[in-house]
Design a protein around this motif. Structure first.
Motif, PDB file in Angstrom:
ATOM      1  N   THR A 147      -8.476   3.715   4.377  1.00 60.10           N
ATOM      2  CA  THR A 147      -9.646   3.757   3.500  1.00 60.10           C
ATOM      3  C   THR A 147     -10.105   2.351   3.126  1.00 60.10           C
ATOM      4  O   THR A 147     -11.301   2.046   3.136  1.00 60.10           O
ATOM      5  N   GLN A 168       0.846  -1.190   0.000  1.00 62.69           N
ATOM      6  CA  GLN A 168       0.000   0.000   0.000  1.00 62.69           C
ATOM      7  C   GLN A 168       0.886   1.247   0.000  1.00 62.69           C
ATOM      8  O   GLN A 168       1.896   1.309   0.701  1.00 62.69           O
ATOM      9  N   GLN A 228      -4.367   5.178   2.510  1.00 61.09           N
ATOM     10  CA  GLN A 228      -4.921   4.169   1.612  1.00 61.09           C
ATOM     11  C   GLN A 228      -5.295   2.907   2.379  1.00 61.09           C
ATOM     12  O   GLN A 228      -6.333   2.288   2.118  1.00 61.09           O
TER      13      GLN A 228
END
Length: 352
Positions: free
Chosen positions: A198, A190, A195
């Motif tokens: 989320t 990631q 991110q």
């Protein structure tokens, strides 16, 4: 690609207003709303009439069997009430929240997993069709067509609605599990902590949406199948010699009863194990996050990272049956404990 399986369920479910017609049918048309009400009215009238026809038979049963029969009838009707009123009217938009969250996850399913989901869809429906065909055949052998339609037609359609949601739930859970698994595998790649957060929150919302749609049907199917199992076990205790002395049609009837109950329990246990597997997969994600943290201790002094970690750790998946109880492996033992307790009571009453 795996959303094609949801599309197949929608193609089957739309005929009885069990699901939206398509994956993009965001707002129901007046015709669709009226059709849902019409189908619900059909079930209401049919269930009321069938109960009236069967009432004299119910009253001939002992008090324990009478209560169990009434519980199964009420549970079947409440299941339809939950689908048409709660899911298809008040929670209809949640279908598309679920689909949108499944789409947003950057994940491409392996062909083997995709094939497995399709095989599960086909196998469960073929098994259900064979069992119900045998039950219908037996009914026409024991009674005339008018009696069969009057007593069992609406009940069989109601059983299909229960089976439909019970077979749909593990397919969606498997899709969610594969996304948690993919998220765990790609955790190291990631790009940003934002991110990761989320992605975790999206998966959490997917689980919550699943529980809002399917939680009530899972609860009602557990109650229904437990009551039905107790009815058959109670009959088995009373009629221990029926297998050896019964005619072939009676033996076939008992086998089909075992078949439909076994199919329902198999799907229920599959749902429970998948819920437990998703929670376990989330625990693996937490462990990997701690390992990433230990690999770079500088994050301990980062307040933003501390907030991120709290967000991720406090938003793990939680499965519940409309908040009556959590769905995990302990649910199986709770079900077994309830059934065994009832059987002990029945045996004691019979002995006395």
């Amino acid at each position: 690609m795996d959303l094609n399986i949801i599309r197949r369920f929608f193609q089957v479910g739309k005929f009885l207003a069990l699901t939206p017609t398509t994956l993009r049918d965001y707002s129901a048309t007046p015709w669709q709303k009226n059709y849902t009400v019409l189908v619900f009215f059909f079930f209401t009238v049919g269930a009321t009439a069938a109960l009236q026809f069967c009432w004299s038979d119910y009253m001939s049963e002992n008090p324990i069997a009478l209560v169990l029969w009434i519980v199964t009838d009420i549970t079947r009707y409440v299941h339809n009430l939950y689908i048409f009123i709660s899911v298809m009217i008040f929670k209809r938009k949640l279908w598309f929240v679920l689909i949108a969250n499944l789409k947003k996850t950057k994940f491409r399913i392996d062909y083997s997993e995709y094939k497995f989901l399709y095989c599960a869809f086909i196998t469960s429906h073929v098994s259900f069709s064979i069992i119900m065909s045998c039950i219908i055949f037996i009914c026409f052998q024991l009674d005339d067509w008018y009696t069969c339609l009057r007593y069992y037609f609406v009940e069989f359609v109601q059983i299909f609605t229960q089976f439909f949601y019970l077979s749909f739930a593990p397919i969606v859970l498997k899709m969610i599990f594969l996304r948690y698994q993919h998220f765990n595998k790609t955790l190291q790649t990631q790009k940003t902590w934002h991110q990761i957060k989320t992605g975790q929150l999206r998966l959490k919302q997917t689980v919550d949406t699943f529980c809002e749609i399917f939680g009530g049907t899972i609860l009602l199917n557990i109650i229904y199948n437990s009551s039905k199992s107790l009815i058959y076990l109670n009959k088995l205790i009373k009629q221990t010699k029926s297998w050896s002395s019964g005619s072939p049609i009676v033996i076939l009837m008992k086998l089909t009863q075992i078949g439909i109950i076994g199919l329902f329990w198999g799907l229920i246990f599959w749902v429970i194990f998948l819920c437990d597997a998703i929670v376990s997969q989330n625990e693996e994600i937490r462990k990997n996050l701690y390992q990433m943290l230990q690999a770079d201790p500088i994050f301990y002094e980062n307040k933003q990272f501390e907030k991120f970690l709290k967000t991720v750790l406090s938003n793990g998946p939680e499965f519940s049956a409309v908040r009556f109880f959590s769905i995990d492996r302990s649910t199986i033992f709770q079900i077994m404990n309830s059934i065994v307790t009832f059987l002990i009571v029945v045996i004691q009453i019979k002995t006395d």
